[in-house]
Design an enzyme around this catalytic site. Structure first.
Site, PDB file in Angstrom:
ATOM      1  N   ALA A 125       6.692  37.435  59.048  1.00  0.00           N
ATOM      2  CA  ALA A 125       6.496  38.886  59.411  1.00  0.00           C
ATOM      3  C   ALA A 125       5.719  38.885  60.572  1.00  0.00           C
ATOM      4  CB  ALA A 125       5.655  39.622  58.289  1.00  0.00           C
TER       5      ALA A 125
ATOM      6  N   HIS B 297      18.203  31.256  76.658  1.00  0.00           N
ATOM      7  CA  HIS B 297      17.313  31.665  75.593  1.00  0.00           C
ATOM      8  C   HIS B 297      15.845  31.448  76.453  1.00  0.00           C
ATOM      9  CE1 HIS B 297      20.270  31.346  72.514  1.00  0.00           C
ATOM     10  NE2 HIS B 297      19.541  32.385  71.955  1.00  0.00           N
TER      11      HIS B 297
ATOM     12  N   LYS C 160      11.664  29.066  72.476  1.00  0.00           N
ATOM     13  CA  LYS C 160      12.647  28.821  71.239  1.00  0.00           C
ATOM     14  C   LYS C 160      12.621  27.416  71.030  1.00  0.00           C
ATOM     15  CE  LYS C 160      17.616  29.258  70.075  1.00  0.00           C
ATOM     16  NZ  LYS C 160      17.188  29.811  68.687  1.00  0.00           N
TER      17      LYS C 160
HETATM   18  P1  NAD Z   1       8.228  32.804  65.905  1.00  0.00           P
HETATM   19  O1  NAD Z   1       7.895  31.858  66.372  1.00  0.00           O
HETATM   20  O2  NAD Z   1       7.942  34.268  66.991  1.00  0.00           O
HETATM   21  O3  NAD Z   1       8.100  33.542  64.438  1.00  0.00           O
HETATM   22  C1  NAD Z   1       8.259  32.572  63.422  1.00  0.00           C
HETATM   23  C2  NAD Z   1       7.284  33.067  62.568  1.00  0.00           C
HETATM   24  O4  NAD Z   1       7.240  32.223  61.238  1.00  0.00           O
HETATM   25  C3  NAD Z   1       5.818  32.956  62.821  1.00  0.00           C
HETATM   26  O5  NAD Z   1       4.990  34.101  62.798  1.00  0.00           O
HETATM   27  C4  NAD Z   1       5.434  31.596  61.969  1.00  0.00           C
HETATM   28  O6  NAD Z   1       3.799  31.749  61.662  1.00  0.00           O
HETATM   29  C5  NAD Z   1       5.997  31.820  60.580  1.00  0.00           C
HETATM   30  N1  NAD Z   1       6.059  30.910  59.861  1.00  0.00           N
HETATM   31  C6  NAD Z   1       5.841  29.419  60.098  1.00  0.00           C
HETATM   32  N2  NAD Z   1       6.037  28.642  59.204  1.00  0.00           N
HETATM   33  C7  NAD Z   1       6.136  29.510  57.984  1.00  0.00           C
HETATM   34  C8  NAD Z   1       6.037  29.163  56.679  1.00  0.00           C
HETATM   35  N3  NAD Z   1       6.425  28.101  55.844  1.00  0.00           N
HETATM   36  N4  NAD Z   1       6.554  30.472  55.833  1.00  0.00           N
HETATM   37  C9  NAD Z   1       6.588  31.839  56.547  1.00  0.00           C
HETATM   38  N5  NAD Z   1       6.311  31.759  57.703  1.00  0.00           N
HETATM   39  C10 NAD Z   1       6.151  30.936  58.552  1.00  0.00           C
HETATM   40  O7  NAD Z   1       9.908  33.190  66.009  1.00  0.00           O
HETATM   41  P2  NAD Z   1      11.325  34.035  66.074  1.00  0.00           P
HETATM   42  O8  NAD Z   1      11.507  34.168  67.785  1.00  0.00           O
HETATM   43  O9  NAD Z   1      10.575  35.106  65.329  1.00  0.00           O
HETATM   44  O10 NAD Z   1      12.276  33.522  65.439  1.00  0.00           O
HETATM   45  C11 NAD Z   1      12.292  32.963  64.021  1.00  0.00           C
HETATM   46  C12 NAD Z   1      13.576  32.265  63.628  1.00  0.00           C
HETATM   47  O11 NAD Z   1      14.663  33.144  63.892  1.00  0.00           O
HETATM   48  C13 NAD Z   1      14.034  31.035  64.604  1.00  0.00           C
HETATM   49  O12 NAD Z   1      14.633  30.203  63.935  1.00  0.00           O
HETATM   50  C14 NAD Z   1      14.964  31.863  65.629  1.00  0.00           C
HETATM   51  O13 NAD Z   1      15.864  30.918  66.170  1.00  0.00           O
HETATM   52  C15 NAD Z   1      15.649  32.658  64.660  1.00  0.00           C
HETATM   53  N6  NAD Z   1      16.310  33.911  65.440  1.00  0.00           N
HETATM   54  C16 NAD Z   1      17.468  34.327  64.568  1.00  0.00           C
HETATM   55  C17 NAD Z   1      18.135  35.451  65.102  1.00  0.00           C
HETATM   56  C18 NAD Z   1      19.581  35.916  64.458  1.00  0.00           C
HETATM   57  O14 NAD Z   1      20.186  37.048  64.968  1.00  0.00           O
HETATM   58  N7  NAD Z   1      19.675  35.396  63.347  1.00  0.00           N
HETATM   59  C19 NAD Z   1      17.910  36.184  66.156  1.00  0.00           C
HETATM   60  C20 NAD Z   1      16.767  35.558  67.119  1.00  0.00           C
HETATM   61  C21 NAD Z   1      16.006  34.372  66.411  1.00  0.00           C
END
Ligand code: NAD
Length: 255
Positions: free
Chosen positions: A19, A141, A145
């Site tokens: 979150a 990207h 990432k």
């Molecule tokens: P981010 O690094 O900004 O956020 C990830 C969050 O997860 C961080 O707040 C981190 O502290 C938290 N986290 C780490 N370990 C954790 C755990 N064990 N349990 C709970 N939370 C934990 O990354 P982001 O840009 O938000 O991307 C997150 C994921 O979503 C990536 O895998 C990215 O590739 C993917 N993504 C998917 C889409 C989609 O449409 N499916 C779009 C964008 C990004």
């Protein structure tokens, strides 16, 4: 469990894992703004997931190393999950399918891209694949990432490879000048994929198809993470109607 807000007027309780992240915080805002959804829990790394704050549906956007464990926690508690985290290997998907056999009422959606335009791009690419000798994917990207190639590129390559196989076409032929030092490039499901990481970008992809005398480019751009939110909210509303594992938002949208 009240998950069908549309039909019953009940509220769907939603928790978000990851979150505090870029996507997770955007999801929290989208859930708070959506009719019939209530944000009940925000979890991030180091938080005890416990009973997930009594959620009916969890949205999971964390990191590839943690996602499978987080999803298993939800499934074991009978909670539906919408997963955006990328990096799901075939082995992890198989483990999840096995786990879901003990929880046949639970729905899990894993989607590499929740932007409607990106889902359409992948569908159009799959359609075009059988008509061209050459196909390559360029995904672009932001530099923070963590994974490459992107989940969207891997899924696109998977769909193109499957369409080519069905049409009796083999792997895309080698090009002698293709990515000579191998940096940020390689083949995914037999399709060359190039990864660009550049400050200022969000999430972009081009799928190039070529043959003698012509070329087709299919491109999608997410300029802002809000582009993913209509797909995420639609998935939250529908996930309870799709028990078992679904990979790809297109299956919920009839694309
Ligand atoms: P981010 O690094 O900004 O956020 C990830 C969050 O997860 C961080 O707040 C981190 O502290 C938290 N986290 C780490 N370990 C954790 C755990 N064990 N349990 C709970 N939370 C934990 O990354 P982001 O840009 O938000 O991307 C997150 C994921 O979503 C990536 O895998 C990215 O590739 C993917 N993504 C998917 C889409 C989609 O449409 N499916 C779009 C964008 C990004």
């Amino acid at each position: 469990m009240s998950t069908d807000a549309g039909a019953t007027g009940a509220t769907t309780r939603v928790s978000v894992i990851g979150a505090s992240g870029r996507m997770g915080s955007e999801v929290c805002r989208a859930v708070e703004a959506a009719d019939g959804l209530e944000l009940v829990g925000r979890f991030d790394v180091d938080d005890d997931l416990g009973d997930l704050a009594g959620a009916d549906v969890v949205v999971e956007f964390s990191v590839p190393d943690a996602s499978a464990t987080n999803v298993a926690h939800c499934v074991d508690r009978g909670v539906h999950v919408v997963v955006g985290t990328t990096g799901w290997s075939d082995e992890k998907l198989t483990d999840l399918r096995t786990r879901l056999e003990d929880h046949p009422e639970v729905g899990v959606l894993i989607a590499p891209n929740f932007a409607i335009g990106a889902v359409l791009m992948m569908a159009f690419a799959a359609k075009a694949a059988e008509f061209y000798e050459s196909a390559e994917v360029i995904e672009l990207h932001h530099p923070d990432k963590v994974d490459a190639p992107s989940g969207t590129a891997a899924r696109t390559a998977d769909l193109i490879g499957a369409a080519r196989e069905q049409a009796g076409l083999g792997p895309v032929p080698d090009a002698t000048t293709h990515d000579p030092d191998g940096a940020r490039g390689g083949r995914t499901h037999g399709i060359p994929v190039h990864s660009v990481r550049l400050r200022g970008l969000v999430a972009h992809q081009e799928v190039l198809f070529g043959q003698t005398g012509e070329m087709l480019t299919i491109r999608h751009d997410s300029f802002d993470r809000v582009s993913f939110m209509p797909g995420v909210v639609a998935a939250v509303r529908k996930v309870s109607e799709h028990p078992g594992l679904t990979v790809g938002l297109e299956h919920y949208l009839g694309i």
